[in-house]
Design a protein around this motif. Structure first.
Motif, PDB file in Angstrom:
ATOM      1  N   LEU A 238     -41.310  -4.284 -18.641  1.00 30.66           N
ATOM      2  CA  LEU A 238     -40.784  -5.593 -19.014  1.00 30.66           C
ATOM      3  C   LEU A 238     -41.740  -6.675 -18.534  1.00 30.66           C
ATOM      4  N   GLY A 239     -41.800  -7.775 -19.224  1.00 28.52           N
ATOM      5  CA  GLY A 239     -42.651  -8.863 -18.779  1.00 28.52           C
ATOM      6  C   GLY A 239     -42.106  -9.553 -17.548  1.00 28.52           C
ATOM      7  N   GLN A 240     -40.788  -9.583 -17.437  1.00 24.80           N
ATOM      8  CA  GLN A 240     -40.123 -10.233 -16.307  1.00 24.80           C
ATOM      9  C   GLN A 240     -38.707  -9.682 -16.181  1.00 24.80           C
ATOM     10  N   ALA A 241     -38.057 -10.050 -15.090  1.00 27.77           N
ATOM     11  CA  ALA A 241     -36.667  -9.626 -14.900  1.00 27.77           C
ATOM     12  C   ALA A 241     -35.791 -10.244 -15.976  1.00 27.77           C
ATOM     13  N   CYS A 242     -34.754  -9.512 -16.376  1.00 24.34           N
ATOM     14  CA  CYS A 242     -33.847 -10.026 -17.413  1.00 24.34           C
ATOM     15  C   CYS A 242     -32.421 -10.009 -16.893  1.00 24.34           C
ATOM     16  N   ASP A 243     -31.615 -10.914 -17.438  1.00 28.03           N
ATOM     17  CA  ASP A 243     -30.249 -11.063 -16.965  1.00 28.03           C
ATOM     18  C   ASP A 243     -29.236 -10.449 -17.914  1.00 28.03           C
ATOM     19  N   HIS A 244     -29.707  -9.923 -19.028  1.00 28.47           N
ATOM     20  CA  HIS A 244     -28.817  -9.334 -20.027  1.00 28.47           C
ATOM     21  C   HIS A 244     -29.254  -7.911 -20.319  1.00 28.47           C
ATOM     22  N   ILE A 245     -28.288  -7.046 -20.559  1.00 29.72           N
ATOM     23  CA  ILE A 245     -28.557  -5.618 -20.650  1.00 29.72           C
ATOM     24  C   ILE A 245     -29.225  -5.224 -21.970  1.00 29.72           C
ATOM     25  N   GLU A 246     -28.981  -5.948 -23.055  1.00 30.77           N
ATOM     26  CA  GLU A 246     -29.492  -5.521 -24.361  1.00 30.77           C
ATOM     27  C   GLU A 246     -31.015  -5.417 -24.408  1.00 30.77           C
ATOM     28  N   PRO A 247     -31.779  -6.455 -23.991  1.00 32.69           N
ATOM     29  CA  PRO A 247     -33.242  -6.304 -24.039  1.00 32.69           C
ATOM     30  C   PRO A 247     -33.760  -5.212 -23.116  1.00 32.69           C
ATOM     31  N   LEU A 248     -33.084  -5.010 -21.975  1.00 35.15           N
ATOM     32  CA  LEU A 248     -33.516  -3.937 -21.081  1.00 35.15           C
ATOM     33  C   LEU A 248     -33.321  -2.576 -21.729  1.00 35.15           C
ATOM     34  N   LEU A 249     -32.156  -2.353 -22.344  1.00 33.32           N
ATOM     35  CA  LEU A 249     -31.900  -1.064 -22.984  1.00 33.32           C
ATOM     36  C   LEU A 249     -32.859  -0.836 -24.146  1.00 33.32           C
ATOM     37  N   LYS A 250     -33.251  -1.908 -24.819  1.00 37.65           N
ATOM     38  CA  LYS A 250     -34.226  -1.769 -25.900  1.00 37.65           C
ATOM     39  C   LYS A 250     -35.548  -1.245 -25.367  1.00 37.65           C
ATOM     40  N   HIS A 251     -35.995  -1.788 -24.233  1.00 36.16           N
ATOM     41  CA  HIS A 251     -37.249  -1.326 -23.633  1.00 36.16           C
ATOM     42  C   HIS A 251     -37.121   0.094 -23.097  1.00 36.16           C
ATOM     43  N   VAL A 252     -35.954   0.426 -22.525  1.00 33.83           N
ATOM     44  CA  VAL A 252     -35.733   1.785 -22.035  1.00 33.83           C
ATOM     45  C   VAL A 252     -35.803   2.771 -23.196  1.00 33.83           C
ATOM     46  N   ALA A 253     -35.127   2.427 -24.287  1.00 33.43           N
ATOM     47  CA  ALA A 253     -35.126   3.312 -25.451  1.00 33.43           C
ATOM     48  C   ALA A 253     -36.532   3.496 -26.001  1.00 33.43           C
ATOM     49  N   LEU A 254     -37.315   2.417 -26.049  1.00 31.70           N
ATOM     50  CA  LEU A 254     -38.684   2.516 -26.555  1.00 31.70           C
ATOM     51  C   LEU A 254     -39.560   3.323 -25.600  1.00 31.70           C
ATOM     52  N   ALA A 255     -39.413   3.066 -24.295  1.00 32.13           N
ATOM     53  CA  ALA A 255     -40.250   3.754 -23.310  1.00 32.13           C
ATOM     54  C   ALA A 255     -39.943   5.238 -23.234  1.00 32.13           C
ATOM     55  N   GLN A 256     -38.677   5.601 -23.398  1.00 34.76           N
ATOM     56  CA  GLN A 256     -38.263   6.988 -23.258  1.00 34.76           C
ATOM     57  C   GLN A 256     -38.126   7.700 -24.604  1.00 34.76           C
ATOM     58  N   GLY A 257     -38.385   7.004 -25.693  1.00 38.34           N
ATOM     59  CA  GLY A 257     -38.268   7.624 -27.013  1.00 38.34           C
ATOM     60  C   GLY A 257     -36.842   7.987 -27.374  1.00 38.34           C
ATOM     61  N   ARG A 258     -35.892   7.167 -26.967  1.00 38.88           N
ATOM     62  CA  ARG A 258     -34.481   7.444 -27.239  1.00 38.88           C
ATOM     63  C   ARG A 258     -34.104   6.855 -28.602  1.00 38.88           C
ATOM     64  N   THR A 259     -34.135   7.682 -29.623  1.00 41.23           N
ATOM     65  CA  THR A 259     -33.783   7.256 -30.973  1.00 41.23           C
ATOM     66  C   THR A 259     -32.738   8.200 -31.559  1.00 41.23           C
ATOM     67  N   GLN A 260     -32.102   7.771 -32.630  1.00 38.79           N
ATOM     68  CA  GLN A 260     -31.127   8.605 -33.313  1.00 38.79           C
ATOM     69  C   GLN A 260     -31.207   8.350 -34.818  1.00 38.79           C
ATOM     70  N   LYS A 261     -30.924   9.382 -35.601  1.00 39.72           N
ATOM     71  CA  LYS A 261     -30.939   9.260 -37.051  1.00 39.72           C
ATOM     72  C   LYS A 261     -29.576   8.754 -37.513  1.00 39.72           C
ATOM     73  N   VAL A 262     -29.598   7.687 -38.281  1.00 46.60           N
ATOM     74  CA  VAL A 262     -28.375   7.065 -38.770  1.00 46.60           C
ATOM     75  C   VAL A 262     -28.394   7.059 -40.289  1.00 46.60           C
ATOM     76  N   LYS A 263     -27.292   7.459 -40.902  1.00 48.15           N
ATOM     77  CA  LYS A 263     -27.187   7.445 -42.362  1.00 48.15           C
ATOM     78  C   LYS A 263     -26.629   6.107 -42.815  1.00 48.15           C
ATOM     79  N   VAL A 264     -27.386   5.421 -43.674  1.00 44.51           N
ATOM     80  CA  VAL A 264     -27.000   4.103 -44.164  1.00 44.51           C
ATOM     81  C   VAL A 264     -26.696   4.205 -45.652  1.00 44.51           C
ATOM     82  N   LEU A 265     -25.530   3.698 -46.055  1.00 42.59           N
ATOM     83  CA  LEU A 265     -25.120   3.713 -47.459  1.00 42.59           C
ATOM     84  C   LEU A 265     -25.647   2.460 -48.150  1.00 42.59           C
ATOM     85  N   THR A 266     -26.499   2.642 -49.149  1.00 38.90           N
ATOM     86  CA  THR A 266     -27.067   1.524 -49.895  1.00 38.90           C
ATOM     87  C   THR A 266     -26.609   1.605 -51.352  1.00 38.90           C
ATOM     88  N   GLY A 267     -27.045   0.620 -52.146  1.00 39.10           N
ATOM     89  CA  GLY A 267     -26.668   0.605 -53.546  1.00 39.10           C
ATOM     90  C   GLY A 267     -27.279   1.737 -54.346  1.00 39.10           C
TER      91      GLY A 267
END
Length: 300
Positions: A238-267
């Motif tokens: 992280l560039g600096q400390a953060c006060d909200h969990i969402e940006p931290l979890l985003k960096h954790v997911a990116l750093a640890q490769g935590r992804t999931q396949k999601v099925k999206v219904l389109t037209g």
């Protein structure tokens, strides 16, 4: 944040029904106990006041676990504990740092105190108590290996609920003849407040899914920032400390490769997309804390 918003959560559901049975069994076993050995991760929130009525007539040894993960700056000045933990609790029990000292200390305390209806017996019966997942079974096995050179006699695990009933006596020493009784981890039927319950959950005494990994991760971030523990900034790039969990979890997911396949219904039909797995990132954040990767932190 100056304070954490718990959102009106009710901690009553965090007390599993089987614990009520375990608590009744422990109260019966207390009648045959010469001494209590209490195992705890956190010295204030990690104790069960439902057993306090038994402490006045029996020696009581508190064995603090995970001291290598505690903040050395906060070990002598704990929230609400006065000048120091030992000073706060000297009227209740003696605190010991390592399993090596447990048997000699218990033997000395039992010898120096009245044994009431067990005065004619030469053997020592010791009840091992504590909230879930604090290492009670591990302590018994360690003492058995240390004094009897025997293998483990009771199952251990990395999550709460491994021991579900008061077990039969387990010998851990020959001279003096000493038996320990493992007990299930029992939470108080009524936790003092939500924050106490959250601290217990962070230490693994309450199953994560019962509280919610997302709110636990958010509370952990609040505690780290409050105590100026910013090692997570470097660990997750992280560039600096953060006060909200969402940006931290985003960096954790990116750093640890935590992804999931999601099925999206389109037209035009269903499309599979790769999304960041925020629940997995929250669990990774909690696991890093419990392993000490985010620094040495004392919750109380």
């Amino acid at each position: 944040r100056e304070r954490f918003d718990f959102g009106g959560r009710d901690v009553a559901s965090w007390f599993p029904r089987h614990m009520a049975k375990g608590l009744r069994q422990m109260r019966l076993a207390l009648r045959r106990a010469d001494c209590l050995v209490e195992r705890s991760h956190i010295p204030l929130s990690g104790r069960n006041p439902a057993l306090q009525e038994a402490l006045g007539i029996r020696p009581h040894v508190l064995v603090l676990n995970k001291m290598d993960l505690a903040d050395p700056r906060r070990q002598s000045v704990s929230a609400g504990a006065g000048p120091g933990w030992g000073q706060r609790w000297c009227h209740e029990q003696v605190s010991v740092p390592v399993p090596l000292q447990v048997v000699p200390m218990v033997a000395r305390l039992v010898a120096d105190g009245p044994r009431y209806h067990r005065a004619e017996s030469s053997e020592h019966n010791i009840l091992v108590i504590g909230v879930p997942n604090v290492g009670k079974s591990s302590l018994i096995n360690s003492l058995r290996r240390l004094h009897l050179k025997k293998g483990k006699a009771t199952a251990v695990g990395g999550e709460p609920g491994i021991t579900k009933a008061v077990l039969s006596r387990i010998q851990v020493c020959e001279k003096p003849l000493m038996y320990l009784v493992d007990t299930p981890g029992v939470l108080p039927p009524k936790l003092g407040d939500v924050e106490t319950g959250m601290k217990l959950a962070l230490c693994g005494a309450i199953r994560d899914h019962m509280v919610g990994e997302d709110v636990m991760a958010d509370y952990l971030l609040y505690i780290l920032n409050k105590q100026q523990q910013f090692r997570y900034v470097q660990r997750y790039r992280l560039g600096q400390a953060c006060d909200h969990i969402e940006p931290l979890l985003k960096h954790v997911a990116l750093a640890q490769g935590r992804t999931q396949k999601v099925k999206v219904l389109t037209g035009t039909g269903n499309v599979n997309m790769m999304m960041l797995n925020y629940p997995a990132a929250a669990y990774e954040f909690l696991r890093d804390f419990r392993a000490g990767h985010l620094g040495r932190v004392t919750l109380d």
